[in-house]
Design a protein around this motif. Structure first.
Motif, PDB file in Angstrom:
ATOM      1  N   UNK A 156    -142.073  44.593  18.599  1.00  0.00           N
ATOM      2  CA  UNK A 156    -142.398  43.872  19.830  1.00  0.00           C
ATOM      3  C   UNK A 156    -142.883  44.809  20.913  1.00  0.00           C
ATOM      4  N   UNK A 157    -142.227  45.963  21.042  1.00  0.00           N
ATOM      5  CA  UNK A 157    -142.678  46.963  22.011  1.00  0.00           C
ATOM      6  C   UNK A 157    -144.062  47.481  21.646  1.00  0.00           C
ATOM      7  N   UNK A 158    -144.328  47.622  20.342  1.00  0.00           N
ATOM      8  CA  UNK A 158    -145.648  48.052  19.883  1.00  0.00           C
ATOM      9  C   UNK A 158    -146.724  47.074  20.329  1.00  0.00           C
ATOM     10  N   UNK A 164    -150.707  53.914  21.043  1.00  0.00           N
ATOM     11  CA  UNK A 164    -150.643  55.264  21.628  1.00  0.00           C
ATOM     12  C   UNK A 164    -149.290  55.519  22.273  1.00  0.00           C
ATOM     13  N   UNK A 165    -148.812  54.574  23.062  1.00  0.00           N
ATOM     14  CA  UNK A 165    -147.508  54.754  23.718  1.00  0.00           C
ATOM     15  C   UNK A 165    -146.392  54.795  22.690  1.00  0.00           C
ATOM     16  N   UNK A 166    -146.487  53.989  21.641  1.00  0.00           N
ATOM     17  CA  UNK A 166    -145.432  53.985  20.636  1.00  0.00           C
ATOM     18  C   UNK A 166    -145.394  55.287  19.848  1.00  0.00           C
ATOM     19  N   UNK A 167    -146.546  55.920  19.668  1.00  0.00           N
ATOM     20  CA  UNK A 167    -146.548  57.233  19.021  1.00  0.00           C
ATOM     21  C   UNK A 167    -145.838  58.258  19.903  1.00  0.00           C
ATOM     22  N   UNK A 168    -146.069  58.197  21.203  1.00  0.00           N
ATOM     23  CA  UNK A 168    -145.361  59.084  22.129  1.00  0.00           C
ATOM     24  C   UNK A 168    -143.865  58.786  22.115  1.00  0.00           C
ATOM     25  N   UNK A 169    -143.531  57.521  22.061  1.00  0.00           N
ATOM     26  CA  UNK A 169    -142.138  57.064  21.963  1.00  0.00           C
ATOM     27  C   UNK A 169    -141.492  57.696  20.728  1.00  0.00           C
ATOM     28  N   UNK A 170    -142.159  57.588  19.594  1.00  0.00           N
ATOM     29  CA  UNK A 170    -141.616  58.151  18.358  1.00  0.00           C
ATOM     30  C   UNK A 170    -141.438  59.657  18.452  1.00  0.00           C
ATOM     31  N   UNK A 171    -142.418  60.352  19.026  1.00  0.00           N
ATOM     32  CA  UNK A 171    -142.321  61.814  19.121  1.00  0.00           C
ATOM     33  C   UNK A 171    -141.097  62.222  19.932  1.00  0.00           C
ATOM     34  N   UNK A 172    -140.773  61.480  20.979  1.00  0.00           N
ATOM     35  CA  UNK A 172    -139.575  61.758  21.758  1.00  0.00           C
ATOM     36  C   UNK A 172    -138.317  61.513  20.914  1.00  0.00           C
ATOM     37  N   UNK A 187    -137.228  48.534  14.264  1.00  0.00           N
ATOM     38  CA  UNK A 187    -136.971  47.133  13.947  1.00  0.00           C
ATOM     39  C   UNK A 187    -138.251  46.316  14.038  1.00  0.00           C
ATOM     40  N   UNK A 188    -138.480  45.466  13.055  1.00  0.00           N
ATOM     41  CA  UNK A 188    -139.582  44.511  13.125  1.00  0.00           C
ATOM     42  C   UNK A 188    -139.136  43.196  12.495  1.00  0.00           C
ATOM     43  N   UNK A 189    -139.851  42.131  12.813  1.00  0.00           N
ATOM     44  CA  UNK A 189    -139.576  40.812  12.253  1.00  0.00           C
ATOM     45  C   UNK A 189    -140.721  40.413  11.331  1.00  0.00           C
ATOM     46  N   UNK A 190    -140.401  39.926  10.161  1.00  0.00           N
ATOM     47  CA  UNK A 190    -141.437  39.577   9.190  1.00  0.00           C
ATOM     48  C   UNK A 190    -142.335  38.449   9.692  1.00  0.00           C
ATOM     49  N   UNK A 191    -141.800  37.542  10.524  1.00  0.00           N
ATOM     50  CA  UNK A 191    -142.614  36.429  11.005  1.00  0.00           C
ATOM     51  C   UNK A 191    -143.777  36.903  11.881  1.00  0.00           C
ATOM     52  N   UNK A 192    -143.692  38.117  12.392  1.00  0.00           N
ATOM     53  CA  UNK A 192    -144.754  38.631  13.265  1.00  0.00           C
ATOM     54  C   UNK A 192    -146.066  38.846  12.509  1.00  0.00           C
ATOM     55  N   UNK A 193    -146.014  38.842  11.194  1.00  0.00           N
ATOM     56  CA  UNK A 193    -147.238  39.040  10.412  1.00  0.00           C
ATOM     57  C   UNK A 193    -147.801  37.711   9.924  1.00  0.00           C
ATOM     58  N   UNK A 209    -144.457  36.097  23.103  1.00  0.00           N
ATOM     59  CA  UNK A 209    -145.611  35.977  22.210  1.00  0.00           C
ATOM     60  C   UNK A 209    -146.921  35.823  22.969  1.00  0.00           C
ATOM     61  N   UNK A 210    -146.858  35.334  24.191  1.00  0.00           N
ATOM     62  CA  UNK A 210    -148.072  35.194  24.992  1.00  0.00           C
ATOM     63  C   UNK A 210    -148.699  36.552  25.289  1.00  0.00           C
ATOM     64  N   UNK A 211    -147.878  37.607  25.268  1.00  0.00           N
ATOM     65  CA  UNK A 211    -148.368  38.948  25.592  1.00  0.00           C
ATOM     66  C   UNK A 211    -148.664  39.783  24.346  1.00  0.00           C
ATOM     67  N   UNK A 212    -148.293  39.278  23.176  1.00  0.00           N
ATOM     68  CA  UNK A 212    -148.578  39.981  21.932  1.00  0.00           C
ATOM     69  C   UNK A 212    -150.050  39.817  21.559  1.00  0.00           C
ATOM     70  N   UNK A 213    -150.565  40.747  20.748  1.00  0.00           N
ATOM     71  CA  UNK A 213    -151.884  40.546  20.160  1.00  0.00           C
ATOM     72  C   UNK A 213    -151.833  39.286  19.306  1.00  0.00           C
ATOM     73  N   UNK A 214    -152.740  38.363  19.537  1.00  0.00           N
ATOM     74  CA  UNK A 214    -152.654  37.071  18.873  1.00  0.00           C
ATOM     75  C   UNK A 214    -153.181  37.085  17.441  1.00  0.00           C
ATOM     76  N   UNK A 215    -154.012  38.057  17.125  1.00  0.00           N
ATOM     77  CA  UNK A 215    -154.546  38.174  15.764  1.00  0.00           C
ATOM     78  C   UNK A 215    -153.499  38.845  14.885  1.00  0.00           C
ATOM     79  N   UNK A 216    -152.975  38.118  13.899  1.00  0.00           N
ATOM     80  CA  UNK A 216    -151.912  38.680  13.070  1.00  0.00           C
ATOM     81  C   UNK A 216    -152.395  39.889  12.277  1.00  0.00           C
TER      82      UNK A 216
END
Length: 254
Positions: A156-158, A164-172, A187-193, A209-216
């Motif tokens: 969800x954060x991704x 790009x930000x999530x890669x920086x997040x991971x590096x930290x 963590x991820x949810x399978x329904x997101x795909x 979900x309104x702020x997520x990328x809408x294209x699965x």
């Protein structure tokens, strides 16, 4: 996931285990099947359950998952990250080895599981104290925290903040894990795909979900790119819940 050689832990509700039994059986073995409660209904909140309520729900969920999948789960993540001292005592009673329902340092308050105890909870796997699931103690159950730096390390954060930000997040997180000999939990949810089914989601989910990328397809591609990036780092070894518990048991005895 399997193409990247990344085993995962699938936390299923008992109702989902009945509905999607064939699919879950097909991924078991390579992946671990864990318990995500009975039905994820609005009132299934382990944060507020008494021991008797938690005991009843966990017993029903465990038995139903076993009946439909022939797998007795030993790893747990409460619906909406909810847990409590009572829930953990019930998990121990029913043979569970770990609880993945704590997110240390998270200050995003939309989760039903959020408690002020999260702010001081250990960021590495720990055995919780009797009466306090957010403090180190003597219980045989292992708490495996979800990583957070104010926001949780989730798909969800991704979707909200980008690759790009999530890669920086991971590096930290990676630097912290190396320093503390810790682990990284994503963590991820399978329904997101899939295409979002707003009729079956909560008000919170519909809003986010309104702020997520809408294209699965875009969501799936970003997710796989992040996973591929993570496993490219030295010392990173992807594990499912069973593999991690076995690895930790061996490493702590050495």
């Amino acid at each position: 996931m399997k193409g990247l050689n990344i085993p995962a832990t699938f936390f299923t509700t008992a109702e989902a285990a009945e509905r999607f039994a064939d699919g879950l059986k097909s991924v078991s073995g390579y992946h671990t099947i864990g318990c995500h409660g009975f039905d994820h209904s609005p009132d299934e909140n382990y944060r507020y359950f008494t021991f008797e309520q938690a005991d009843n729900n966990i017993k029903k969920a465990t038995e139903k998952i076993y009946r439909h999948l022939d797998i007795r789960p030993v790893h747990f993540r409460g619906p909406s990250m909810t847990t409590s001292a009572a829930a953990q005592e019930a998990l121990i009673k029913h043979g569970y080895l770990s609880d993945y329902s704590v997110c240390p340092g998270r200050i995003e308050f939309s989760s039903k599981g959020w408690e002020k105890g999260w702010l001081k909870a250990p960021s590495v796997p720990y055995h919780p104290a009797r009466g306090n699931p957010f403090s180190m103690g003597e219980l045989p159950l292992l708490t495996v925290p979800l990583n957070s730096l104010a926001i949780p390390f989730t798909s969800g954060s991704l979707y909200l903040f980008g690759l790009t930000l999530m890669k920086l997040f991971f590096r930290k997180l990676y630097r912290n894990a190396v320093r503390k000999k810790g682990v990284i939990v994503y963590l991820f949810h399978s329904y997101e795909f899939c295409d979002f089914n707003e009729d079956g989601n909560s008000g919170k989910q519909k809003f986010l979900h309104k702020f997520y990328r809408q294209d699965r397809g875009i969501r799936s591609e970003a997710h796989l790119k992040l996973l591929k990036y993570m496993i490219s780092f030295p010392g990173i070894k992807a594990m499912n819940g069973d593999q991690f518990f076995k690895w930790r048991s061996i490493s702590t005895r050495v």
